[in-house]
Design an enzyme around this catalytic site. Structure first.
Site, short mmCIF file in Angstrom:
data_model
loop_
_atom_site.label_atom_id
_atom_site.label_comp_id
_atom_site.label_asym_id
_atom_site.label_seq_id
_atom_site.Cartn_x
_atom_site.Cartn_y
_atom_site.Cartn_z
N ASP A 56 -1.06 0.54 43.32
CA ASP A 56 -2.15 0.47 44.29
C ASP A 56 -2.49 1.87 44.79
OD1 ASP A 56 -2.20 -2.30 44.16
OD2 ASP A 56 -0.73 -2.53 45.78
N TYR A 70 11.58 0.11 43.69
CA TYR A 70 10.62 0.56 44.70
C TYR A 70 11.35 0.91 46.00
CZ TYR A 70 6.97 -1.59 41.80
OH TYR A 70 6.13 -1.91 40.76
N ASP A 73 -0.94 -5.27 53.07
CA ASP A 73 -0.51 -3.88 53.17
C ASP A 73 -1.39 -3.15 54.18
OD1 ASP A 73 -2.91 -3.16 51.90
OD2 ASP A 73 -1.97 -2.82 49.96
N ARG A 118 4.32 -6.19 48.27
CA ARG A 118 3.50 -6.63 49.41
C ARG A 118 3.80 -8.09 49.76
NH1 ARG A 118 -2.37 -5.73 47.37
NH2 ARG A 118 -1.33 -6.04 45.39
#
Length: 307
Positions: A41, A69, A83, A182
């Site tokens: 993203d 992550y 988000d 997310r």
């Protein structure tokens, strides 16, 4: 002259799309034959795996690798995108936030660890009737995505920080391909009754590839691609073949009765010169190519761009 085929590891900066990085790489390497193995993203930073020239064919085998992550979750505030890029849709009252204990957070994190069913974010890149979910959401259409099974093998949360807007958590997640961080933030907040969303996201690993070995976007001009044989061996494991076997595989022939050499699963077939012939797998008792790179003795190279 076309650039050398290979894979480039890029440390994407925030505010850029994955396509922006591909466009920069195409200019830096002087070719349009560049693709990426899984988007990030615009808000996210970190590892983006690019294929150059014929090595784009290897990206199919990189897309499905597990990933790591590092992220920050804000509990107490929900957004329409799950988000920080989205619009705020709800805020928990202070008393509800005060009731969220460290033990409750730990239990919520534990419930989202392992093999879980997850509904992707409505602004994900998943296609619905041929259109991206985020395009439908931005057009004001209702987006209903089906739950999917994913694996979260590690979900570690640091100490909770009480901030004016809610509760911040720094987390580290190891997960299967297709997991939405997310959605983990959203679902953790929902389980605690206060809502939540992601405020920071950084991808640090894709399979055996680390962001520590990546170059910044502004250094792409000097980046040297990792050669296809090294990439194939790292991703799939190595099968050494003779010059005669390499020729047969490149011509679409099978290696009769040789499947026991694979040890299960596809492998990267590498010739005596250290060049990647292609990816091979067992077909009965034989070995057959499922993807070949161009024969170095002949012209042309192919491309593709997995999402």
């Amino acid at each position: 002259m076309a650039p050398a085929a290979g894979v480039v590891l890029v440390d994407k900066a925030g505010g850029m799309t994955s396509h922006d990085v591909v466009a920069r790489a195409r200019r830096a390497f002087g070719t349009r034959k560049i693709g990426h193995a899984g988007t990030l993203d615009p808000m996210a930073t970190g590892l983006l795996v690019l294929g150059v020239e014929a090595a784009t064919r290897l990206l199919t085998f990189v897309v499905g690798l597990d990933k790591t992550y590092h992220a920050t979750i804000l509990l107490g505030v929900t957004t329409d995108s799950d988000d920080a890029d989205g619009e705020v849709t709800g805020r928990a009252d202070p008393s509800s936030l005060d009731a969220v204990s460290d033990a409750a957070i730990a239990a919520g994190v534990a419930s989202l660890t392992g093999r879980i069913s997850q509904v992707p974010s409505r602004v994900s890149a998943i296609k619905v009737a041929g259109r991206r979910a985020y395009d439908l959401a931005r057009a004001g259409e209702d987006v209903v995505l089906e739950a999917r099974e994913v694996t979260v093998s590690r979900f570690d949360a640091g100490a909770a920080r009480r901030v004016p807007d809610g509760i911040e958590l720094d987390v580290v997640v190891d997960c299967s391909s297709g997991t939405y961080i997310r959605a983990l933030a959203r679902d953790l907040g929902a389980a605690l009754g206060v809502g939540g969303h992601l405020t920071a996201l950084r991808r640090t690993r894709v399979g055996a590839f680390s962001v520590d070995d990546a170059v910044r976007v502004d250094a792409l001009d000097s980046a040297v691609p990792i050669d296809p044989a090294t990439v194939g061996a790292r991703v799939l494991g190595r099968l050494d073949v003779s010059a005669e076997e390499a020729r047969d595989l490149r011509q679409g022939k099978r290696l009769a009765g040789a499947s026991s050499r694979l040890g299960g699963g596809p492998r990267a077939a590498i010739d005596p010169a250290g060049l990647l012939v292609g990816v091979v797998e067992a077909r009965g008792s034989d070995i057959k190519s499922v993807m070949n790179l161009p024969d170095p003795g002949r012209a042309t190279s192919g491309t593709g761009e997995p999402g």
